[in-house]
Design a protein around this motif. Structure first.
Motif, mmCIF file in Angstrom:
data_model
loop_
_atom_site.group_PDB
_atom_site.id
_atom_site.type_symbol
_atom_site.label_atom_id
_atom_site.label_comp_id
_atom_site.label_asym_id
_atom_site.label_seq_id
_atom_site.Cartn_x
_atom_site.Cartn_y
_atom_site.Cartn_z
ATOM 1 N N ALA A 29 9.474 52.026 -16.305
ATOM 2 C CA ALA A 29 8.600 53.133 -16.718
ATOM 3 C C ALA A 29 9.190 53.878 -17.913
ATOM 4 C CB ALA A 29 8.372 54.087 -15.549
ATOM 5 N N ALA A 30 10.500 54.067 -17.917
ATOM 6 C CA ALA A 30 11.152 54.744 -19.047
ATOM 7 C C ALA A 30 10.967 53.938 -20.334
ATOM 8 C CB ALA A 30 12.635 54.955 -18.757
ATOM 9 N N ALA A 31 11.078 52.615 -20.227
ATOM 10 C CA ALA A 31 10.897 51.745 -21.399
ATOM 11 C C ALA A 31 9.446 51.756 -21.875
ATOM 12 C CB ALA A 31 11.341 50.327 -21.072
ATOM 13 N N VAL A 32 8.521 51.620 -20.946
ATOM 14 C CA VAL A 32 7.098 51.567 -21.305
ATOM 15 C C VAL A 32 6.650 52.905 -21.901
ATOM 16 C CG1 VAL A 32 4.751 51.330 -20.381
ATOM 17 C CG2 VAL A 32 6.538 49.723 -19.684
ATOM 18 N N LYS A 33 7.188 53.999 -21.423
ATOM 19 C CA LYS A 33 6.857 55.304 -21.992
ATOM 20 C C LYS A 33 7.216 55.348 -23.482
ATOM 21 C CE LYS A 33 7.409 60.223 -21.148
ATOM 22 N NZ LYS A 33 8.317 61.063 -21.848
ATOM 23 N N ILE A 34 8.380 54.825 -23.828
ATOM 24 C CA ILE A 34 8.799 54.786 -25.231
ATOM 25 C C ILE A 34 7.851 53.916 -26.046
ATOM 26 C CG2 ILE A 34 10.609 53.886 -26.762
ATOM 27 C CD1 ILE A 34 12.597 55.026 -24.612
ATOM 28 N N VAL A 35 7.470 52.770 -25.492
ATOM 29 C CA VAL A 35 6.536 51.879 -26.193
ATOM 30 C C VAL A 35 5.212 52.594 -26.431
ATOM 31 C CG1 VAL A 35 5.186 49.762 -25.992
ATOM 32 C CG2 VAL A 35 7.601 49.754 -25.332
ATOM 33 N N ARG A 36 4.663 53.198 -25.416
ATOM 34 C CA ARG A 36 3.359 53.859 -25.544
ATOM 35 C C ARG A 36 3.403 55.038 -26.500
ATOM 36 N NH1 ARG A 36 0.997 53.236 -19.377
ATOM 37 N NH2 ARG A 36 0.849 50.958 -19.503
ATOM 38 N N LEU A 40 2.290 52.148 -31.554
ATOM 39 C CA LEU A 40 1.993 50.754 -31.897
ATOM 40 C C LEU A 40 1.067 50.155 -30.842
ATOM 41 C CD1 LEU A 40 5.542 49.470 -32.913
ATOM 42 C CD2 LEU A 40 3.667 50.153 -34.424
ATOM 43 N N PRO A 41 0.184 49.235 -31.249
ATOM 44 C CA PRO A 41 -0.640 48.552 -30.251
ATOM 45 C C PRO A 41 0.276 47.864 -29.242
ATOM 46 C CG PRO A 41 -1.412 48.056 -32.471
ATOM 47 C CD PRO A 41 -0.104 48.774 -32.612
ATOM 48 N N ASN A 42 -0.064 47.979 -27.965
ATOM 49 C CA ASN A 42 0.787 47.388 -26.928
ATOM 50 C C ASN A 42 -0.008 47.139 -25.670
ATOM 51 O OD1 ASN A 42 1.381 49.679 -24.782
ATOM 52 N ND2 ASN A 42 1.374 50.636 -26.814
ATOM 53 N N GLN A 43 0.539 46.283 -24.834
ATOM 54 C CA GLN A 43 -0.007 46.095 -23.494
ATOM 55 C C GLN A 43 1.126 45.664 -22.582
ATOM 56 O OE1 GLN A 43 -3.107 43.160 -24.213
ATOM 57 N NE2 GLN A 43 -1.903 41.603 -23.178
ATOM 58 N N THR A 44 1.026 46.068 -21.339
ATOM 59 C CA THR A 44 2.043 45.749 -20.349
ATOM 60 C C THR A 44 1.391 45.003 -19.201
ATOM 61 O OG1 THR A 44 3.336 47.704 -20.926
ATOM 62 C CG2 THR A 44 3.752 46.744 -18.760
ATOM 63 N N ASP A 45 2.037 43.925 -18.768
ATOM 64 C CA ASP A 45 1.589 43.230 -17.568
ATOM 65 C C ASP A 45 2.745 43.187 -16.581
ATOM 66 O OD1 ASP A 45 3.233 40.951 -18.208
ATOM 67 O OD2 ASP A 45 1.618 40.103 -19.410
ATOM 68 N N SER A 46 2.646 42.407 -15.552
ATOM 69 C CA SER A 46 3.663 42.417 -14.504
ATOM 70 C C SER A 46 5.003 41.839 -14.934
ATOM 71 C CB SER A 46 3.158 41.662 -13.270
ATOM 72 O OG SER A 46 2.897 40.316 -13.605
ATOM 73 N N PHE A 48 5.926 41.315 -18.777
ATOM 74 C CA PHE A 48 6.337 41.650 -20.132
ATOM 75 C C PHE A 48 5.533 42.818 -20.686
ATOM 76 C CE2 PHE A 48 7.715 37.265 -19.842
ATOM 77 C CZ PHE A 48 8.924 37.271 -20.520
ATOM 78 N N THR A 49 6.089 43.446 -21.705
ATOM 79 C CA THR A 49 5.356 44.387 -22.543
ATOM 80 C C THR A 49 5.293 43.755 -23.926
ATOM 81 O OG1 THR A 49 6.019 46.338 -21.296
ATOM 82 C CG2 THR A 49 5.380 46.688 -23.588
ATOM 83 N N THR A 50 4.104 43.718 -24.501
ATOM 84 C CA THR A 50 3.907 43.133 -25.826
ATOM 85 C C THR A 50 3.558 44.252 -26.796
ATOM 86 O OG1 THR A 50 3.119 41.085 -24.826
ATOM 87 C CG2 THR A 50 2.647 41.408 -27.169
ATOM 88 N N ILE A 51 4.202 44.216 -27.960
ATOM 89 C CA ILE A 51 3.994 45.220 -29.010
ATOM 90 C C ILE A 51 3.575 44.485 -30.278
ATOM 91 C CG2 ILE A 51 5.036 47.113 -30.295
ATOM 92 C CD1 ILE A 51 7.352 47.052 -28.337
ATOM 93 N N GLU A 52 2.707 45.112 -31.065
ATOM 94 C CA GLU A 52 2.313 44.545 -32.350
ATOM 95 C C GLU A 52 2.684 45.506 -33.463
ATOM 96 O OE1 GLU A 52 -1.387 42.299 -34.545
ATOM 97 O OE2 GLU A 52 -1.822 43.509 -32.787
ATOM 98 N N GLY A 53 3.299 44.968 -34.507
ATOM 99 C CA GLY A 53 3.651 45.786 -35.658
ATOM 100 C C GLY A 53 4.540 45.025 -36.614
ATOM 101 N N GLU A 54 5.096 45.747 -37.544
ATOM 102 C CA GLU A 54 6.021 45.154 -38.510
ATOM 103 C C GLU A 54 7.409 45.016 -37.878
ATOM 104 O OE1 GLU A 54 5.089 43.947 -41.466
ATOM 105 O OE2 GLU A 54 3.053 44.518 -40.907
ATOM 106 N N TRP A 55 8.177 44.081 -38.411
ATOM 107 C CA TRP A 55 9.490 43.725 -37.875
ATOM 108 C C TRP A 55 10.342 44.950 -37.519
ATOM 109 C CZ3 TRP A 55 11.414 38.677 -37.226
ATOM 110 C CH2 TRP A 55 12.758 38.593 -36.932
ATOM 111 N N PHE A 59 11.200 46.302 -33.649
ATOM 112 C CA PHE A 59 12.561 46.217 -33.124
ATOM 113 C C PHE A 59 13.172 47.600 -32.877
ATOM 114 C CE2 PHE A 59 12.351 41.725 -33.986
ATOM 115 C CZ PHE A 59 13.105 41.203 -32.952
ATOM 116 N N ASP A 60 12.748 48.598 -33.619
ATOM 117 C CA ASP A 60 13.205 49.959 -33.345
ATOM 118 C C ASP A 60 12.736 50.409 -31.966
ATOM 119 O OD1 ASP A 60 14.238 52.703 -34.014
ATOM 120 O OD2 ASP A 60 12.101 53.155 -33.851
ATOM 121 N N VAL A 61 11.487 50.110 -31.637
ATOM 122 C CA VAL A 61 10.948 50.489 -30.329
ATOM 123 C C VAL A 61 11.680 49.737 -29.216
ATOM 124 C CG1 VAL A 61 8.897 50.451 -28.852
ATOM 125 C CG2 VAL A 61 8.693 51.125 -31.246
ATOM 126 N N VAL A 62 11.909 48.445 -29.410
ATOM 127 C CA VAL A 62 12.621 47.653 -28.398
ATOM 128 C C VAL A 62 14.040 48.191 -28.199
ATOM 129 C CG1 VAL A 62 13.543 45.373 -27.838
ATOM 130 C CG2 VAL A 62 11.224 45.593 -28.737
#
Length: 107
Positions: A29-36, A40-46, A48-55, A59-62
């Motif tokens: 939840a702490a990680a997904v909060k940062i992603v959201r 950046l466009p993103n989606q989370t499933d059971s 992985f979390t997938t993010i779309e954007g520039e390199w 990687f800064d978000v990850v």
């Protein structure tokens, strides 16, 4: 770029005790909060979390999500898979839309 990642803590967090059920939902939840919050466009499933954007922005978000998970254990496991296709955006949903279209045609 699309980047799917999974991050999880292991070991005992400093200054605390380890949960008895071995669940990592608080850390995730702490990680997904940062992603959201990244915007950046993103989606989370059971799995992985997938993010779309520039390199650099992806990687800064990850990195920040991984650092947040690090607070929940003495060690962190990070799995990354990326689809790097310059010049394309909106692929987070477009790839799935194309797949669904083909499946509909096949009946």
């Amino acid at each position: 770029m699309l980047l799917a990642f999974s991050v999880a803590p292991s070991g005992t967090p400093s200054g605390g005790s380890r949960p008895t059920d071995a669940s990592v939902h608080d850390a995730v939840a702490a990680a997904v909060k940062i992603v959201r919050e990244s915007g950046l466009p993103n989606q989370t499933d059971s799995m992985f979390t997938t993010i779309e954007g520039e390199w650099d922005e992806v990687f800064d978000v990850v990195k920040r999500a991984t650092e947040a998970v690090g607070q929940f254990g003495s060690r962190v496991s990070l799995v990354i898979k990326a689809d790097i296709r310059p010049g394309y955006t909106g692929e987070l949903t477009a790839k799935v839309d194309r797949l669904e279209s083909v499946l509909e045609e096949q009946g």
